[in-house]
Design a protein around this motif. Structure first.
Motif: not given
Ligand SMILES: Nc1ncnc2c1ncn2[C@@H]1O[C@H](COP(=O)(O)OP(=O)(O)OP(=O)(O)O)[C@@H](O)[C@H]1O
Ligand SMILES: [Mg+2]
Lengths: 271, 357, 301
Positions: A160, A166-168, B76-77, B70, B79, A163, B45, B50
């Protein structure tokens, strides 16, 4: 009963350690012994065997060849290890297991077989034996070790994190550069060191594939036939042992620094 | 704002999302509630890019997200495990996204400070990530996502790793934060209380399907199915029988409890079957302590069990003339004693206590 | 998908964009390397073993003569048998000696000191392999530490012959050389044993011996099997040790392979020897793993 078991175990371990250390302890003893004959009783202290090393040109050439080979091997096999480990720990694709298996096969192949088979190919195509032919063989046998080391490194870090990067908004490249790579760096260093050491020490493949330029082990192999040269071989061995210990200790220091930076508590401490 | 049109996602044989359709409004605090493994994370996701849906489309602000990776989505996620970069400081973590955007150093610095202030972590920007407590990590993760000014902030069970006290405080803060920044929040949780206290609307998921989508009050008061009712709060289920029905009212007889006439619920258009199940919330029943107290309906029963919660006591009461059991919750107010098992009691209720399912 | 279509797809940019594509591309590089430098050469060796050497040329007509020679000539059979004997014995000795050490480190050393002990075990092996083997020649040899010193000190008149340039010397030397490779996998498998399992067994009244036999040993078995294979496979093909301490009666299969490829200039025969050796090692290893699995299954039921 419990006590005798415990002391028995300690006694056994002590004897075993003597067995393990016997050859290594003899190295410095005979390297400093002022006699051409490698046997007890000892004759007195001298540094001349070390001095002799310093003056032997052929040895320096062999050492340089070995260092070149080991550096390139370490670099290439670590990159291969990184690729294979990342592919198998991160992606699903057809024939993954089979492809990984082929890369790992040198681990369960006697080295002589690898040496022979490469020699056959080189002969068939009429290539000249050179440092490069040795490197090709060394990369082959070092890669499996690098794969193992890098796989542990990749499996230990939380996917994660990638991830999140990548998400940012980071690209795949930036994610690797700024998140994945720093986190597996201790693994990369370990992989470099292991492959460097294996290559530096490898004899059979180098013996089969060496042309006019020989590696250090092949050079030592040549020396072993001359009893008169034995004390200087001992001096060389002492030097190599000291050098690799130094390397190992610095690697451990780097590893612990890396572990502290990554915040993962390293289990067990060396010092 | 966010639109999902029959989104389906399969992992081999398991159908993680089964034709999910929903719309989330701009600025809304939307919660996705469901038991473990029902596909909440998968839905999040899929929205963040994702996972790619096998069928259906996703639109954010009217734009199709198909083929948008993504890192280019306006989402924005946060987690579940926060995914704080362990090799960076708090400031580097929070500024990561802006650095990748190529902003100037000074600009990043001031934005990072503002973001940290927003989550009350002022002055911690040089701390190493691994020295943070769980609550602090959570805030860093929040700041790191919010600084990107996403159109939607997706939160995957952000509070589940915190202890109860901290969790309650964070629920409160999160709600305030959402109001302050005005960003759409999509929160995943399996904690019904969390969903009820924080959300504008809740979608309840079971097995990859949305079972009900409504406001917290609506879901609590009028669950569409037994499954939803059981999941949200607690509810006793009783066998009942339809006696008569008109366009806007239904008369039923509840075994052991009595007969009542209820307004017909809006979602119920067809005629009711004869044998039905009704639900009763524990707090809508009362144990009549005082002989002088009266209620619209009264039913005798016997206490068969009780659980003491400090401020409340939950009684299990078996209805006389029936094998059916209801749960009744009573506030432990001053002067009210805790009843012992096997006491005979009177239960007071009225027609609004009953929920048709 | 048809083959051509697949090929076309694989070479497009889109392919690299898919998860599968990324994985295949990453794995592809080391795979192709191994295929070119291992699979292809091994195939070449295999092919070569069916050809013959005609002075300086290789005669490419198919022949089984090499294999006939390998399997009928006593010299090769003796060498093959000796190689297998040496490595079996070495495996047995090394693993047996290593187990108590691994057990000691895993169970009697405080967790914070374990890494230090592992380090302690591996220090002697941080010098060159050749050098270590050679030192055993220095220790065991005619004029070596043991015999040389003992005669010089007048304790013995003749050198001790049972460790002098023979089978025994090879076994001792190899057992030393491969010690850490046996200790480490066993240690790792012992470390994985859940300590609460052992406590539970003690609670249930199992004595230490029973506990060891019924719990510790079976759970350590994967490590022991790994250790056996890690020691067995490379030692069959060891070249250096027999040459240095083996004497004329201690030579092994690798030495004769080298002779065929270099001095005797008969690569096809060398190839046949190599293929035969490989086949025997593979067979022995598979058999060992299979037996072990059978044992585990019969044990668990
Ligand atoms: N990558 C995957 N591969 C295979 N199956 C998956 C994958 N991800 C999720 N699943 C399956 O899809 C279903 C939904 O999983 P998901 O993670 O969305 O559940 P969840 O509602 O988030 O549960 P939790 O509350 O435990 O986090 C589960 O049955 C899960 O096993
Ligand atoms: Mg989840």
């Amino acid at each position: 009963m419990k006590w005798t078991l415990k002391y028995g175990l300690w006694a056994y371990v002590s004897l075993y350690l003597i067995f393990l250390y016997m050859p290594a302890l003899l190295l410095p003893i005979f390297a400093l012994n002022d006699s051409r004959i490698v046997a007890f009783p000892l004759q007195g202290l001298t540094w001349r065997w070390f001095a002799l090393l310093w003056e032997t040109e052929a040895l320096h050439d062999a050492l340089r060849n070995s260092l070149i080979i080991a550096s390139i091997t370490a670099f290439m096999s670590t990159i291969f290890g990184l690729m294979a480990a990342r592919a198998s720990s991160r992606y699903a694709f057809p024939m993954r297991k089979g492809m990984a298996a082929l890369v790992m096969i040198p681990l369960v192949l006697p080295e002589i077989i690898v040496g022979v088979s490469l020699l056959v190919v080189v002969m068939q195509f009429g290539f000249d034996l050179s440092l490069w032919t040795i490197i090709l063989g060394h990369v082959l046998i070092c890669t499996p070790f690098c794969v193992v080391v890098m796989s542990t490194a990749f499996n230990n870090f939380d996917r994660s994190l990638e991830e999140a990067a990548f998400d940012l908004g980071a690209t795949r490249g930036a994610t690797f550069r700024w998140v994945s790579l720093p986190l597996v760096l201790p693994g990369v260093i370990a992989s470099l060191l292991i492959s460097f050491t294996i290559s530096l020490d490898e004899f059979i493949i180098a013996f089969f594939l060496a042309g006019v330029d020989v590696t250090l082990p092949v050079y030592i192999w040549g020396l072993l036939r001359f009893p008169a040269r034995l004390p200087s071989v001992m001096a060389l061995g002492t030097f190599l042992l000291a050098a690799s210990l130094l390397l190992l200790i610095s690697a451990e220091v780097i590893r612990r620094y890396g572990a502290r930076r990554a915040g993962t508590s390293s289990n067990g401490h060396l010092f | 704002m966010i639109e999902l049109n029959s989104v389906t996602k399969r992992f081999g044989r398991t159908v993680a999302l089964d034709s999910v359709t929903l719309t989330i409004q701009r600025g809304e605090f939307f919660s996705l509630l469901g038991p473990s493994g029902c596909g909440k994370s998968t839905l999040l996701r899929t929205i963040s890019g994702f996972e790619h849906p096998d069928e259906g489309d996703i639109y954010i602000d009217g734009q199709s997200m198909e083929g948008v990776e993504a890192n280019r989505r306006p989402t924005n996620l946060v987690f579940q495990n926060y995914a704080i970069f362990p090799h960076m400081t708090v400031g580097q973590n929070v500024g990561f996204g802006l650095r990748r955007k190529g902003l100037r150093k000074g600009e990043i610095k001031s934005q990072v400070n503002a973001a940290l202030e927003m989550v009350s972590l002022e002055g911690l920007e040089n701390r190493h990530a691994h020295t943070l407590s769980g609550g602090q990590r959570q805030r860093v993760a929040l700041a790191r996502a919010l600084i990107m000014r996403p159109k939607v902030l997706l939160l995957d069970e952000p509070l589940s790793a915190l202890d109860k006290k901290l969790r309650e405080q964070m629920q409160f803060e999160l709600r305030h934060l959402q109001r302050a920044v005005g960003i759409t929040f999509l929160l995943v949780t399996h904690d019904q209380e969390e969903a009820l206290t924080m959300s504008d609307r809740i979608a309840i998921m079971f097995n990859g399907r949305i079972a009900q989508l409504a406001s917290p009050e609506e879901i609590y008061a009028r669950p569409l199915s037994k499954q939803v009712a059981e999941f949200i709060g607690s509810m006793s289920f009783l066998r009942a029988e339809t006696l008569s029905q008109t366009i806007d009212a239904i008369t039923i007889r509840i075994e052991g409890l009595g007969t009542a006439t209820l307004p017909r619920p809006a979602q119920l258009s067809a005629a009711m079957k004869k044998n039905i199940t009704v639900g009763v919330r524990p707090e809508l029943l009362t144990i009549l302590f005082d002989p002088s107290e009266t209620f619209e309906f009264e039913t005798p029963g016997t206490i068969t069990g009780r659980v003491y919660y400090g401020d409340m006591t939950y009684y299990e009461v078996r209805l006389n003339n029936s094998s059916q059991v209801v749960t009744v919750s009573m506030r432990n107010t001053a002067g009210r004693s805790i009843l012992s098992e096997d006491s005979a009691v009177r239960i007071g209720w009225d027609s609004s206590s009953i929920t048709l399912i | 998908m048809g083959k051509e279509k697949l090929l076309k797809f694989v070479t497009t940019r889109q392919f690299i964009r898919t998860e599968q594509g990324r994985g295949l591309t990453l794995m592809g590089v080391p795979f192709i390397y191994a295929a070119l430098l291992l699979a292809a050469p091994l195939t070449a060796v295999f092919a070569l073993s069916f050809w013959s050497q005609d002075y300086l040329e290789i005669d490419r007509t198919f022949t089984l003569a090499n294999y006939h020679e390998v399997w009928s000539q006593p010299i090769y059979r003796v060498l093959m048998a000796r190689s297998l004997g040496v490595s079996t014995l070495v495996t047995l000795v090394t693993v047996t000696l290593a187990f108590p050490i691994a057990y000691f480190i895993s169970f009697h050393i405080h967790p914070s000191k374990k890494l230090l002990w592992i380090f302690l075990i591996t220090i002697p092996f941080w010098t060159s392999y050749l050098m270590r083997i050679f030192l055993w020649k220095v220790i065991l040899g005619y004029n070596g530490v043991i015999n040389g010193s003992l005669t010089r000190l007048g304790i013995i008149e003749e050198p001790l012959s049972f460790i002098l340039y023979n089978f025994n010397a090879v076994v001792i030397t190899l057992s030393h050389a491969w010690a850490p490779f046996a200790i480490l996998p066993i240690f790792v498998s012992l470390e994985k044993i859940d300590r609460s399992l052992l406590e539970a067994a003690t609670d249930l009244g199992d004595g230490p011996v029973r506990r060891f036999l019924c719990i510790t040993l079976p759970l350590a078995l994967p490590g022991i099997v790994a250790a056996c294979l890690i020691v067995f496979i490379p030692t069959v093909g060891d070249y250096v040790t027999p040459r240095l301490v083996g004497g004329p009666d201690g030579l092994m299969i690798a030495n004769i392979i080298e002779v065929q490829f270099k001095r005797a200039n008969n690569p096809p025969l060398g190839a046949a020897l190599a293929v035969s050796a490989m086949a025997i090692v593979a067979l022995a290893s598979l058999l060992f793993v299979r037996l072990n699995r059978k044992y585990l299954r019969s044990n668990s039921s």
